[in-house]
Design an enzyme around this catalytic site. Structure first.
Site, PDB file in Angstrom:
ATOM      1  CG  HIS A 174       2.182  -7.335  -4.860  1.00  0.00           C
ATOM      2  ND1 HIS A 174       0.845  -7.456  -5.167  1.00  0.00           N
ATOM      3  CD2 HIS A 174       2.669  -6.340  -5.654  1.00  0.00           C
ATOM      4  CE1 HIS A 174       0.529  -6.584  -6.107  1.00  0.00           C
ATOM      5  NE2 HIS A 174       1.611  -5.884  -6.420  1.00  0.00           N
ATOM      6  NE  ARG A 183       3.122  -0.378 -11.089  1.00  0.00           N
ATOM      7  CZ  ARG A 183       3.379  -1.679 -11.013  1.00  0.00           C
ATOM      8  NH1 ARG A 183       2.585  -2.480 -10.339  1.00  0.00           N
ATOM      9  NH2 ARG A 183       4.421  -2.195 -11.615  1.00  0.00           N
ATOM     10  CG  ASP A 188       3.988  -2.464  -6.904  1.00  0.00           C
ATOM     11  OD1 ASP A 188       3.467  -3.558  -7.187  1.00  0.00           O
ATOM     12  OD2 ASP A 188       3.393  -1.369  -7.026  1.00  0.00           O
ATOM     13  CG  HIS A 193      -0.615  -2.878  -3.847  1.00  0.00           C
ATOM     14  ND1 HIS A 193       0.677  -2.497  -3.591  1.00  0.00           N
ATOM     15  CD2 HIS A 193      -0.646  -3.241  -5.142  1.00  0.00           C
ATOM     16  CE1 HIS A 193       1.396  -2.603  -4.694  1.00  0.00           C
ATOM     17  NE2 HIS A 193       0.622  -3.072  -5.651  1.00  0.00           N
TER      18      HIS A 193
HETATM   19  C1  SIN Z   1      -0.371  -3.120  -8.739  1.00  0.00           C
HETATM   20  O1  SIN Z   1      -0.338  -4.229  -8.219  1.00  0.00           O
HETATM   21  O2  SIN Z   1       0.608  -2.380  -8.684  1.00  0.00           O
HETATM   22  C2  SIN Z   1      -1.610  -2.641  -9.445  1.00  0.00           C
HETATM   23  C3  SIN Z   1      -2.810  -2.621  -8.595  1.00  0.00           C
HETATM   24  C4  SIN Z   1      -4.084  -2.536  -9.387  1.00  0.00           C
HETATM   25  O3  SIN Z   1      -4.096  -2.816 -10.588  1.00  0.00           O
HETATM   26  O4  SIN Z   1      -5.104  -2.203  -8.790  1.00  0.00           O
END
Ligand code: SIN
Length: 282
Positions: A98, A273, A100, A258
């Site tokens: 996805h 994050r 974000d 990602h």
């Molecule tokens: C995310 O999807 O923004 C987080 C990625 C992760 O936890 O590695």
């Protein structure tokens, strides 16, 4: 500062930099930003910074945003806590390719993710370069999708397991924005393939040129969307990063997808994050 490219198409590790310095050092910040635009995701190890410094560094890119479902740190607004522990049901782990928050009208421009705690092995994150994914599409597909637009849904993703009243309230707050299937990167002007796990359907597929009878619409559109979404799965477009505590990834959310690999339960994994508010797509 040393920059080590990690693959041919995406990702670089920056060595010899303390991100806390980049909060006040304009030259250093500009260099990190330039490397981010070039490599789309940059990584740093051994960044023993506080949560306040994490927020202050990410704020250099722009205002931060919280997440309506994932909880934020109450003392550090804008810092979303992605904390997994062995007590959580395994099916609530996040593992779809996805970009974000494309369920926002203006999805984030990027994120700064710091590893607080991780399993000794497993729990890597992967990123894919969606500019290269667009460039390498066959010409006939590029022509087919040039004017297509698609809806992206928080309701069908984060909302799906909620009781109906909560799900509808969430959708009322984020009513499935429409984005171009091929987005233009607002800083580089590059074309980006911009569909992902939040994308539910094309909103303007059903034209006389594409659909002879009504029966053509759903399979035609569905197959094309699945094909486009699957481009992020191509290993040649990807980089995979192994976390250690105090490792940091900074990614350009406009040109990447990602995937957090869910191979580690029942271990703990804690990530902070900071998501940076982005532009409306065009
Ligand atoms: C995310 O999807 O923004 C987080 C990625 C992760 O936890 O590695």
């Amino acid at each position: 500062m040393k920059v080590e490219q990690l693959t041919c198409n995406i990702g670089a590790e920056i060595v010899g930099v303390n991100l806390a310095d980049a909060i006040h050092d304009d030259g250093l910040f500009a260099e990190i930003r330039a490397q981010l635009l070039k490599h789309r995701v940059v990584f740093l190890r051994d960044q023993d910074i506080s949560r306040a410094e994490h927020v202050a560094f990410a704020r250099r890119f722009g205002e931060l945003e919280d997440h309506p479902v994932a909880g934020s740190d109450p003392d550090h607004p804008g810092l979303v806590r992605i904390y997994k522990n062995p007590d959580q049901p395994i099916d609530r782990y996040e593992n779809a390719w996805h970009t974000d928050a494309t369920w926002r009208e203006a999805p984030p421009m990027g994120c700064v993710l710091r590893c607080v705690e991780c399993p000794p092995v497993g729990g890597d994150t992967m990123w894919a370069n969606m500019v290269v994914a667009y460039e390498r599409l066959p010409d006939d597909v590029k022509a087919k999708i040039a004017d297509l637009r698609a809806r992206h849904s928080i309701e069908a993703s984060f909302g799906a397991a909620m009781p109906i009243d909560k799900r509808l309230a969430l959708k009322a707050m984020y009513p499935d924005p429409e984005h171009p299937v091929v987005r233009t990167h607002p800083e580089t002007g590059e074309k980006v393939l911009f569909v992902n796990a939040f994308t539910t359907h094309f909103s303007n597929y059903h034209t006389a040129g594409r659909v002879r009878f009504g029966q053509d619409a759903n399979p035609g559109a569905g197959e094309l969307l699945r094909y486009l979404i699957s481009q992020a799965y191509i290993p040649e477009y990807q980089v995979r990063w192994r976390w250690k505590p105090n490792s940091i990834a900074i990614w350009d959310n406009r040109s990447t997808q990602h995937y957090a690999v869910m191979d580690y339960p029942p271990c703990h994994r804690k990530m902070d994050r900071a998501g940076i508010i982005g532009d409306k797509t065009y």
